[in-house]
Write an enzyme that holds these catalytic residues in place. Structure first.
Site, short mmCIF file in Angstrom:
data_model
loop_
_atom_site.label_atom_id
_atom_site.label_comp_id
_atom_site.label_asym_id
_atom_site.label_seq_id
_atom_site.Cartn_x
_atom_site.Cartn_y
_atom_site.Cartn_z
N SER A 156 0.85 -1.19 0.00
CA SER A 156 0.00 0.00 0.00
C SER A 156 0.88 1.24 0.00
O SER A 156 1.98 1.24 0.57
CB SER A 156 -0.90 0.02 1.24
N TYR A 169 -2.35 -0.33 10.24
CA TYR A 169 -2.35 -0.69 8.82
C TYR A 169 -1.05 -0.24 8.16
O TYR A 169 -0.43 -1.00 7.40
CB TYR A 169 -3.55 -0.04 8.13
#
Length: 288
Positions: A156, A169
């Site tokens: 990501s 995250y």
């Protein structure tokens, strides 16, 4: 758009009849990959949490590739034993695997660094350890086969620029980036290896992780667009598969990433992009 024939010529790992294993395959990017690869004639192993969504995904992929070309395996990637069982089932049903997509992930925000230890551990167990478990379970046999193979791990942009909002995250995806870089180095130094690793870095994508959205936001890409971009990037031999979206083009991503590494080089405060004393400098940098 790059044709399937061109992709398969450049990437023999994706040849018709070869086997792809996709974790997080019941929705989003994973399901888009499964459908596209099934249309290319590959045999598909879908791994995800068991239930109606996985069953529906299997049916959707079977409608493209045929009932005998898809296997759905209920899998919790956080559990190494589940991944080992997945690898054995794939081998038993289809034989050796040529593409592994470690794509499973969750985005639930467990909160501040000092809160919710169990939720932090669960997110890291899925997003980071799920990737490690996949490599441990599949890479040895993929190497031993001596055949061309690909491992694609889903990272990501948040694992690179680490914006405030969901620290757990960010930590998990930073770990995936570092792990995949080291994996790629290890594989290219493995004698005779025809197996390579790649880091998929989606932009804003409408998936099961898209919070509060029942319809695709205008700025988001679809999973299908991400997979089209991924395949074209793999054809070029890219390691970093840095996807744009409908809001952010690559030059913007490059500047944001350059600023992030500049925090270390310039000895600025952590995450200076969001620091009140550096916001104006960041804005000027982006507009330069």
């Amino acid at each position: 758009m790059t044709s399937d024939a061109e992709i398969q010529t450049a990437l023999p790992a994706l040849a018709s009849g070869n086997v792809a294993v996709i974790t997080g395959g019941a929705s989003g990017i994973g399901l888009a990959a499964a459908k596209r690869l099934a249309a290319m004639g590959m045999k598909i192993v879908l791994a995800d949490i068991g239930g109606a969504r996985l069953d529906a995904a299997r049916q959707a992929v079977a409608a493209i590739g045929g009932e005998d070309a898809v296997l759905a395996v209920a899998t919790d990637v956080a559990k190494a034993d589940d991944i080992d069982r997945l690898a054995q089932k794939a081998l038993d049903v289809f034989g050796g695997v040529s593409l592994l997509m470690n794509n499973a992930g969750v985005g639930d925000n467990p909160g501040k660094p000092w809160e919710n230890r169990d939720a932090w551990k669960r997110l890291l167990d899925i997003n980071f350890w799920g990737v490690v478990h996949g490599v441990e379970a599949f890479a040895p046999a993929m190497l031993a086969s001596g055949k061309p193979g690909l491992i694609v791990n889903t990272g990501s942009k948040q694992g690179i620029t680490t914006p405030p909002g969901n620290l757990a995250y960010n930590v998990s995806k930073s770990g995936v980036k570092t792990f995949t870089e080291g994996l790629a180095h290890a594989l290219r130094n493995e004698p005779g290896a025809k197996l390579s690793a790649h880091l998929l870095i989606p932009g804003f994508t409408f998936t099961g992780l898209t919070e509060g959205a029942v319809e695709k936001p205008a700025g988001a890409w679809t999973g299908e667009q991400v997979i089209d971009f991924m395949l074209a990037s793999l054809k070029r031999g890219d390691f970093y598969i840095l996807c744009p979206d409908n809001e952010v083009a690559r030059p913007t991503d490059e500047k944001r990433m350059a600023w992030a590494i500049g925090d270390i080089i310039e000895n600025r405060p952590a995450l200076s992009r969001w620091h009140p004393d550096h916001k104006d400098a960041f804005a000027a940098f982006m507009n330069d």
